[in-house]
Design a protein around this motif. Structure first.
Motif, PDB file in Angstrom:
ATOM      1  N   PHE A 176       2.942  50.628  10.011  1.00  0.00           N
ATOM      2  CA  PHE A 176       4.137  50.593   9.063  1.00  0.00           C
ATOM      3  C   PHE A 176       5.456  50.411   9.610  1.00  0.00           C
ATOM      4  N   THR A 177       6.104  49.615   9.184  1.00  0.00           N
ATOM      5  CA  THR A 177       7.611  49.481   9.802  1.00  0.00           C
ATOM      6  C   THR A 177       8.664  49.651   8.922  1.00  0.00           C
ATOM      7  N   GLY A 178       8.442  50.312   7.683  1.00  0.00           N
ATOM      8  CA  GLY A 178       9.663  50.561   6.675  1.00  0.00           C
ATOM      9  C   GLY A 178      10.073  51.850   6.726  1.00  0.00           C
ATOM     10  N   SER A 179      11.015  52.043   6.088  1.00  0.00           N
ATOM     11  CA  SER A 179      11.932  53.452   6.132  1.00  0.00           C
ATOM     12  C   SER A 179      11.323  54.440   5.162  1.00  0.00           C
ATOM     13  N   PHE A 180      11.328  55.731   5.695  1.00  0.00           N
ATOM     14  CA  PHE A 180      10.977  56.717   4.307  1.00  0.00           C
ATOM     15  C   PHE A 180      12.225  57.180   3.982  1.00  0.00           C
ATOM     16  N   ALA A 230       2.598  59.190  13.099  1.00  0.00           N
ATOM     17  CA  ALA A 230       4.063  58.891  13.568  1.00  0.00           C
ATOM     18  C   ALA A 230       3.936  57.613  14.584  1.00  0.00           C
ATOM     19  N   GLY A 231       3.019  57.600  15.455  1.00  0.00           N
ATOM     20  CA  GLY A 231       2.760  56.492  16.333  1.00  0.00           C
ATOM     21  C   GLY A 231       2.898  55.211  15.715  1.00  0.00           C
ATOM     22  N   ARG A 232       2.210  55.226  14.286  1.00  0.00           N
ATOM     23  CA  ARG A 232       1.884  54.140  13.633  1.00  0.00           C
ATOM     24  C   ARG A 232       2.973  53.658  12.449  1.00  0.00           C
ATOM     25  N   GLY A 233       4.137  54.383  12.717  1.00  0.00           N
ATOM     26  CA  GLY A 233       5.319  54.309  11.523  1.00  0.00           C
ATOM     27  C   GLY A 233       5.109  55.043  10.617  1.00  0.00           C
ATOM     28  N   VAL A 234       4.164  56.111  10.292  1.00  0.00           N
ATOM     29  CA  VAL A 234       4.105  57.010   9.216  1.00  0.00           C
ATOM     30  C   VAL A 234       4.554  58.519   9.381  1.00  0.00           C
ATOM     31  N   GLU A 235       5.699  58.848   8.862  1.00  0.00           N
ATOM     32  CA  GLU A 235       6.441  59.990   8.880  1.00  0.00           C
ATOM     33  C   GLU A 235       6.020  60.985   8.083  1.00  0.00           C
ATOM     34  N   LEU A 236       5.482  62.108   8.500  1.00  0.00           N
ATOM     35  CA  LEU A 236       4.917  63.154   7.861  1.00  0.00           C
ATOM     36  C   LEU A 236       5.658  64.254   8.109  1.00  0.00           C
ATOM     37  N   LYS A 237       5.893  65.264   7.030  1.00  0.00           N
ATOM     38  CA  LYS A 237       6.442  66.717   7.203  1.00  0.00           C
ATOM     39  C   LYS A 237       5.306  67.620   7.148  1.00  0.00           C
ATOM     40  N   TRP A 238       5.412  68.627   7.901  1.00  0.00           N
ATOM     41  CA  TRP A 238       4.603  69.737   8.054  1.00  0.00           C
ATOM     42  C   TRP A 238       4.853  71.080   7.734  1.00  0.00           C
TER      43      TRP A 238
END
Ligand code: PLP
Length: 401
Positions: free
Chosen positions: A5-9, A323-331
């Motif tokens: 995924f290349t978009g912005s969160f 994260a390596g594939r452009g998906v930002e998660l918060k833990w």
């Protein structure tokens, strides 16, 4: 092929053209301070208050500099002061205990359930410790508000709702913010309306609201407010209420008014994205979605899921893989506070209790924003990436089922 995924969160939509035009108008005439009005003019800030009161059905509304200011002022307007205890759910954002600390009070944290809402049994056990509950509808999840209000009313505990993530949501048809004594909202960029910073406070309590208006920094200009109590109520409180300078300005109000009008359509768009994500994550081994009860009408501006009882390094593996594939998660399980994310045991200016059920939930809790700049295809792609990264690391017992 490995999808990315290349978009912005963190990319919001632009301010509506109508808001830009109204803001330009304010800049052209130069009367940005809410009490700087031409003869006969009603300030943008006062209009915003009238419109938000009408939208929520509240008698009174006060616009403020931030959601955090709204919460601190609500607490103080209800008489909370130094040394008092304030109940609040342990899963929330730092400005909530911050508002409690700002009035010199001390949070008493209540456990959170696997549905990410306040644990009503734990609340019932702690009700005698405080006169006010600052209830944070964290990440937009509403608890059984009917039961909560029965418990609090029965114990004489006043409820302040933190609706930073529930503007536009409702429980059993009653808008979030209209269940308790006061409702607080944020207009900070990542919430449901965006003026960079901003807050709104609503209530039907005339005296608390008159105090809130003066606390916000109205000087003796309270009659210039849009949805404020009658003058005689101010007469009773004006000598006894300090000025905390937390006003909104006309520029921000001008940006917000058209966004309020568009809110119902935006809610539909958020929920379409939420449901696309939810559908893509259903049935992934090891991943628990958060149930959404029928009485709750929510605003899906973010999504959460649990990797319940996973080892921390496996959760971290999912976060790194995504994260390596452009998906930002918060833990919420990280030992150290990070970015916007911190937890009750990081707020060490107040007593840190032992909350084992909350710890278990936070250890497995992952969170993701769903900005409206995501398309439905973006959501489906993000869900595929999440599903693959989670399934690849799911603990064996789930894989065997
Ligand atoms: C953002 C937020 C607030 C406070 O809002 P600000 O306008 O940033 O002060 C309060 N509670 C929660 C849960 C929030 O996310």
């Amino acid at each position: 092929m490995t999808e990315r995924f290349t978009g912005s969160f963190t990319q919001q939509e632009p301010i509506p053209e109508e808001g830009i035009a109204a803001a330009l108008e304010v800049m052209r005439h130069g009367r940005l301070h809410r009490y700087n009005t031409a003869p006969g003019e009603v300030a943008e800030a006062a209009r915003l208050e009238e419109e938000f009161a009408a939208l929520t059905g509240a008698k009174y509304c006060l616009a403020l500099a931030s959601g955090g200011a709204a919460m601190a002022i609500a607490l103080r307007a209800l008489g909370v002061g130094p040394g008092d205890k304030v109940l609040t759910n342990a899963f929330t954002l730092a400005p909530v205990p911050g508002a409690i600390a700002a009035v010199g009070a001390e949070p008493v944290y209540v456990e959170v359930t696997e549905a990410l809402v306040i644990d009503l049994d734990d609340l019932a056990a702690k009700l005698a410790q405080a006169q006010v509950l600052l209830l944070s509808h964290m990440r937009g999840h509403l608890c059984d508000m009917d039961r909560l209000m029965r418990l609090c009313d029965g114990a004489g505990v006043t409820v302040i709702e933190d609706c930073a993530h529930t503007m536009g949501a409702a429980w059993n048809g009653v808008p979030s913010g209209r269940h308790g004594g006061m409702g607080c909202y944020s207009a900070q960029t990542y919430k449901h309306i965006n003026s960079g910073e901003g807050g709104l406070l609503i209530s039907d309590d005339a005296e608390a609201m008159a105090r809130a208006v003066i606390l916000s920094g109205s000087y003796m200009l309270y009659e210039r407010h849009g949805a404020a109590p009658a003058r005689e109520v101010f007469e009773r409180v004006k000598y006894l209420t300090p000025n905390m300078s937390s006003r909104v300005d006309n520029l921000r109000a001008a940006l917000l008014r058209p966004q309020l009008k568009a809110l119902p359509e935006q809610v539909v768009r958020w929920n379409a994205r939420y449901r696309a994500m939810e559908a893509g994550l259903a049935g992934v081994p090891g991943l628990t979605l958060i149930p959404r009860p029928g009485q709750e009408s929510y605003v899906g501006s973010s999504i959460q899921f649990l990797l319940l009882d996973w080892p921390p390094d496996a959760v971290q593996g999912v976060i790194a893989g995504c994260a390596g594939r452009g998906v930002e998660l918060k833990w919420f399980g990280g030992a150290e506070p990070h970015g916007f994310t911190s937890r009750y045991d990081s707020w060490r200016y107040a007593p840190v209790p032992s909350l084992p059920r909350t710890d278990r939930v936070l250890a497995g809790l992952l969170d993701m924003r769903l900005p409206l700049t995501f398309s439905l295809d973006d959501c489906a792609l993000i869900a595929r990436i999440l599903a693959e990264e989670v399934a690849a690391r799911a603990p064996a017992r789930d894989a065997a089922e």
